[in-house]
Design a protein around this motif. Structure first.
Motif, PDB file in Angstrom:
ATOM      1  N   PHE A 481      22.408  61.367 -46.265  1.00  0.00           N
ATOM      2  CA  PHE A 481      21.135  60.636 -46.204  1.00  0.00           C
ATOM      3  C   PHE A 481      20.863  60.014 -47.572  1.00  0.00           C
ATOM      4  N   VAL A 482      20.145  58.897 -47.587  1.00  0.00           N
ATOM      5  CA  VAL A 482      19.762  58.267 -48.855  1.00  0.00           C
ATOM      6  C   VAL A 482      18.618  59.049 -49.466  1.00  0.00           C
ATOM      7  N   ASN A 483      18.820  59.532 -50.689  1.00  0.00           N
ATOM      8  CA  ASN A 483      17.763  60.239 -51.424  1.00  0.00           C
ATOM      9  C   ASN A 483      16.777  59.223 -51.986  1.00  0.00           C
ATOM     10  N   ASN A 484      15.489  59.604 -52.044  1.00  0.00           N
ATOM     11  CA  ASN A 484      14.461  58.646 -52.482  1.00  0.00           C
ATOM     12  C   ASN A 484      14.554  58.291 -53.961  1.00  0.00           C
ATOM     13  N   LYS A 485      15.486  58.905 -54.705  1.00  0.00           N
ATOM     14  CA  LYS A 485      15.692  58.506 -56.100  1.00  0.00           C
ATOM     15  C   LYS A 485      16.478  57.191 -56.206  1.00  0.00           C
ATOM     16  N   THR A 486      17.094  56.773 -55.093  1.00  0.00           N
ATOM     17  CA  THR A 486      17.812  55.490 -55.084  1.00  0.00           C
ATOM     18  C   THR A 486      16.802  54.357 -55.153  1.00  0.00           C
ATOM     19  N   GLN A 487      16.983  53.451 -56.110  1.00  0.00           N
ATOM     20  CA  GLN A 487      16.040  52.346 -56.314  1.00  0.00           C
ATOM     21  C   GLN A 487      16.378  51.191 -55.364  1.00  0.00           C
ATOM     22  N   LEU A 488      15.492  50.990 -54.384  1.00  0.00           N
ATOM     23  CA  LEU A 488      15.682  49.935 -53.391  1.00  0.00           C
ATOM     24  C   LEU A 488      14.634  48.842 -53.551  1.00  0.00           C
ATOM     25  N   PRO A 489      14.993  47.567 -53.320  1.00  0.00           N
ATOM     26  CA  PRO A 489      16.344  47.086 -53.028  1.00  0.00           C
ATOM     27  C   PRO A 489      17.255  47.231 -54.238  1.00  0.00           C
ATOM     28  N   LEU A 490      18.546  47.294 -53.974  1.00  0.00           N
ATOM     29  CA  LEU A 490      19.512  47.499 -55.051  1.00  0.00           C
ATOM     30  C   LEU A 490      19.514  46.320 -56.019  1.00  0.00           C
ATOM     31  N   LYS A 491      19.536  46.625 -57.309  1.00  0.00           N
ATOM     32  CA  LYS A 491      19.714  45.622 -58.349  1.00  0.00           C
ATOM     33  C   LYS A 491      20.862  46.072 -59.239  1.00  0.00           C
ATOM     34  N   TYR A 492      21.589  45.096 -59.784  1.00  0.00           N
ATOM     35  CA  TYR A 492      22.820  45.436 -60.484  1.00  0.00           C
ATOM     36  C   TYR A 492      22.677  45.340 -62.004  1.00  0.00           C
ATOM     37  N   ASN A 493      23.388  46.225 -62.668  1.00  0.00           N
ATOM     38  CA  ASN A 493      23.396  46.287 -64.128  1.00  0.00           C
ATOM     39  C   ASN A 493      23.897  44.953 -64.701  1.00  0.00           C
ATOM     40  N   PRO A 494      23.091  44.294 -65.562  1.00  0.00           N
ATOM     41  CA  PRO A 494      23.469  42.962 -66.056  1.00  0.00           C
ATOM     42  C   PRO A 494      24.553  42.961 -67.126  1.00  0.00           C
ATOM     43  N   ILE A 495      24.871  44.110 -67.692  1.00  0.00           N
ATOM     44  CA  ILE A 495      25.839  44.124 -68.787  1.00  0.00           C
ATOM     45  C   ILE A 495      27.136  44.837 -68.409  1.00  0.00           C
ATOM     46  N   PRO A 501      24.890  49.573 -59.451  1.00  0.00           N
ATOM     47  CA  PRO A 501      23.459  49.547 -59.133  1.00  0.00           C
ATOM     48  C   PRO A 501      22.623  50.263 -60.196  1.00  0.00           C
ATOM     49  N   ILE A 502      21.545  49.637 -60.606  1.00  0.00           N
ATOM     50  CA  ILE A 502      20.649  50.241 -61.598  1.00  0.00           C
ATOM     51  C   ILE A 502      20.027  51.499 -61.000  1.00  0.00           C
ATOM     52  N   GLY A 503      20.080  52.593 -61.736  1.00  0.00           N
ATOM     53  CA  GLY A 503      19.505  53.851 -61.264  1.00  0.00           C
ATOM     54  C   GLY A 503      20.448  54.687 -60.431  1.00  0.00           C
ATOM     55  N   GLY A 504      21.587  54.116 -60.023  1.00  0.00           N
ATOM     56  CA  GLY A 504      22.581  54.874 -59.260  1.00  0.00           C
ATOM     57  C   GLY A 504      22.282  54.924 -57.769  1.00  0.00           C
ATOM     58  N   LEU A 505      23.220  55.503 -57.033  1.00  0.00           N
ATOM     59  CA  LEU A 505      23.081  55.706 -55.583  1.00  0.00           C
ATOM     60  C   LEU A 505      22.966  57.210 -55.346  1.00  0.00           C
ATOM     61  N   TRP A 506      21.797  57.655 -54.912  1.00  0.00           N
ATOM     62  CA  TRP A 506      21.536  59.090 -54.756  1.00  0.00           C
ATOM     63  C   TRP A 506      21.610  59.464 -53.283  1.00  0.00           C
ATOM     64  N   ILE A 507      22.398  60.494 -52.989  1.00  0.00           N
ATOM     65  CA  ILE A 507      22.699  60.880 -51.621  1.00  0.00           C
ATOM     66  C   ILE A 507      22.397  62.370 -51.406  1.00  0.00           C
ATOM     67  N   ASP A 508      21.781  62.674 -50.261  1.00  0.00           N
ATOM     68  CA  ASP A 508      21.582  64.065 -49.837  1.00  0.00           C
ATOM     69  C   ASP A 508      22.673  64.448 -48.844  1.00  0.00           C
ATOM     70  N   PHE A 509      23.119  65.702 -48.908  1.00  0.00           N
ATOM     71  CA  PHE A 509      24.146  66.223 -48.006  1.00  0.00           C
ATOM     72  C   PHE A 509      23.570  67.381 -47.183  1.00  0.00           C
ATOM     73  N   LYS A 510      23.780  67.340 -45.884  1.00  0.00           N
ATOM     74  CA  LYS A 510      23.359  68.431 -45.001  1.00  0.00           C
ATOM     75  C   LYS A 510      24.577  68.961 -44.266  1.00  0.00           C
ATOM     76  N   LYS A 511      24.877  70.233 -44.469  1.00  0.00           N
ATOM     77  CA  LYS A 511      26.073  70.851 -43.889  1.00  0.00           C
ATOM     78  C   LYS A 511      26.006  70.831 -42.368  1.00  0.00           C
ATOM     79  N   ILE A 512      27.110  70.432 -41.734  1.00  0.00           N
ATOM     80  CA  ILE A 512      27.216  70.453 -40.274  1.00  0.00           C
ATOM     81  C   ILE A 512      27.733  71.820 -39.859  1.00  0.00           C
ATOM     82  N   THR A 513      26.991  72.495 -39.027  1.00  0.00           N
ATOM     83  CA  THR A 513      27.372  73.852 -38.612  1.00  0.00           C
ATOM     84  C   THR A 513      27.869  73.867 -37.177  1.00  0.00           C
TER      85      THR A 513
END
Length: 513
Positions: A481-495, A501-513
């Motif tokens: 799942f996309v974690n809310n720390k991901t800055q949307l809409p995505l913007k890219y590092n200019p240098i 993507p500025i701020g990174g891509l933050w993902i949550d993981f939920k174990k499938i049982t």
């Protein structure tokens, strides 16, 4: 009444006149230079004094490659666009037929990439095939191409499976400690791809899951990351291409060069003394050294190190975007999981190489990610032999255009991939574009994340396989799942030259049982 003013003598007058004349002459030639594309009948954005069309780069707002994509979008009806990298006339291509000429049909006219790294100054970075020129590049490519056959990939595949299983253990061990903070996808994927490079190329355990600051991770982070004056020179060469005639840059710091050399030298000596054969890329390079007299220890070290850039950095970027898009599209994630579950071996709980190769939906997901998020915004080449371009069906550019030797050429990958002329609703993530009959609708040379022709990325097969197996293990065991720390809409590092993507891509993981 006396005066302190001293009269200007004749020599000083002459000096002032000469300086003023030199400035006026320089301004005249600069103005004439900025008329280059107009004289040839090639439209393009108006350049500004000294910076050309790269003003936003000098203000640190956008990288040159991002600016190229903006220009690509500003001229939808042109086959080519004349631009200026500072004072250097550069040609941006939009015509697929011309892109085919440059990359394949008339490759001998455009065989070199633009950036120059002198191997005498940087013996490791300068030997990377991306930077080699002319006949030397042809020889090295011929040497290395056999290392990336399906047979060789099958050799290293068990090492990729081991690392994928290690990735599962790492995610499980960290999940509770994160307490809802999520994983930064690129950082997670970098641990995985770097362990793959350590195992498949260097023949060592990279310890990147166990140690946040392992020695191999430190080496990789500094590899191809020039510091100090080298970083300044790289920036200057990127925005003032003519400087490549007069200067070179050392991408690999001396300390990193020494550490890479030390690790590989010890491994090579150990294998040779103990007659050890391990199915990995280092063994392939060792065999090359035995069969090719001009392939030395330095070449073995340099090409092994080259995997750090190709198999680690680029692959981790692409893999992180795969996880992001799957997290952002739960229906795609669910469908992919069904395909993955069907292909895992029930007895051994592993994913056979042949089964991975047959997974059409996984392949389509990866290609759609590469379309929307290509690791590089654009590729830059250089005309190596005069070429005459004759436009097809262009009312704006009516006459032929001579592309002179030395002219930088821009292939705007990101622009092509997002052009509605080639991809319907291009911002929409739709893996079905690359499945079955839909693939026939994709125009050749409108999709080329790894480049095209002889200069296409040599290590792309290895990169694709390691991304696929890593993603397969993750999606089989976890919902993402996309974690809310991901800055949307995505913007890219200019240098940053690669897509980041500025701020990174933050993902949550939920174990499938």
């Amino acid at each position: 009444m006396s005066s302190d003013k001293r009269p200007i003598d004749q020599n000083e007058n002459m000096f002032i006149i000469l300086c003023a004349s030199a400035i006026l002459i320089a301004l005249y030639f600069l103005k004439q230079n900025y008329e280059y594309w107009r004289r040839l009948g090639v439209p393009g954005p108006k350049p500004k004094f000294v910076v050309g069309n790269l003003g936003q780069t000098f203000l640190m707002k956008k990288s040159p490659l991002q600016i190229f994509i903006d220009i690509y979008n500003q001229y939808p009806d042109l086959p080519i666009v004349g631009i200026y990298r500072s004072i250097t006339p550069t040609l941006l291509l939009r015509d697929l037929d011309l892109i085919k000429e440059v990359t394949v049909k008339s490759f001998d006219h455009f065989q070199d990439n633009d950036l120059k790294i002198d191997k005498e100054i940087d013996p490791i970075g300068g030997r990377h095939p991306f930077f080699l020129k002319g006949e030397e590049w042809r020889i090295v490519r011929a040497h290395l191409t056999p290392a990336f056959t399906n047979t060789k990939l099958k050799w290293v595949y068990p090492h990729l499976e081991d690392t994928s299983q290690g990735l599962m253990k790492f995610i499980e061990s960290q999940s509770d400690a994160l307490n809802g903070e999520g994983f930064e996808a690129k950082e997670l994927c970098m641990r995985y791809t770097l362990n793959n490079v350590a195992s498949c190329v260097f023949g060592i355990d990279g310890q990147c899951f166990e140690d946040d600051n392992s020695e191999f991770k430190q080496i990789a982070n500094k590899y191809l990351s020039p510091d100090g004056w080298s970083a300044v020179k790289l920036f200057l060469m990127n925005v003032f291409p003519f400087l490549t005639r007069f200067m070179s840059v050392k991408l690999t710091a001396k300390s990193v060069e020494e550490k890479i050399t030390n690790i590989l030298s010890q491994t090579l000596r150990y294998r040779e003394r103990n007659n050890i054969v391990r199915n990995d890329f280092l063994h392939v390079l060792m065999q090359l050294k035995k069969t090719c007299k001009d392939f030395t220890d330095v070449d073995v070290i340099a090409h092994a190190a080259g995997f750090i850039a190709d198999g680690y950095e680029t692959s981790s970027i692409v893999m992180s975007f795969v996880l992001y898009e799957l997290a952002n599209n739960p229906d795609v994630q669910s469908k992919l999981r069904q395909e993955i579950d069907k292909n895992f071996a029930k007895n051994s709980n592993t994913l056979p190489y042949n089964a991975l190769q047959k997974m059409t939906y996984l392949d389509a997901v990866l290609k759609e990610v590469l379309r929307i998020h290509p690791p590089s915004f654009a590729l830059e080449k250089r005309c190596t032999k005069r070429f005459t371009y004759i436009p097809n069906n262009s009312e704006i550019i009516a006459k032929s255009v001579v592309i002179e030797e030395g002219t930088p050429i821009v292939l705007p990958i990101f622009g092509l991939h997002h052009d509605p002329k080639y991809f319907d609703n291009p911002e929409k993530f739709r893996p079905q574009r690359f499945i079955g009959g839909n693939k026939k609708n994709i125009k050749k040379y409108s999709f080329m994340p790894f480049g095209e022709g002889p200069r296409a990325c040599l290590g792309q097969k290895f990169g694709v396989v390691q991304i696929k197996i890593g993603v397969a293990y993750i999606i089989r065991n976890y919902q993402v799942f996309v974690n809310n720390k991901t800055q949307l809409p995505l913007k890219y590092n200019p240098i940053y030259l690669l897509i980041s993507p500025i701020g990174g891509l933050w993902i949550d993981f939920k174990k499938i049982t």
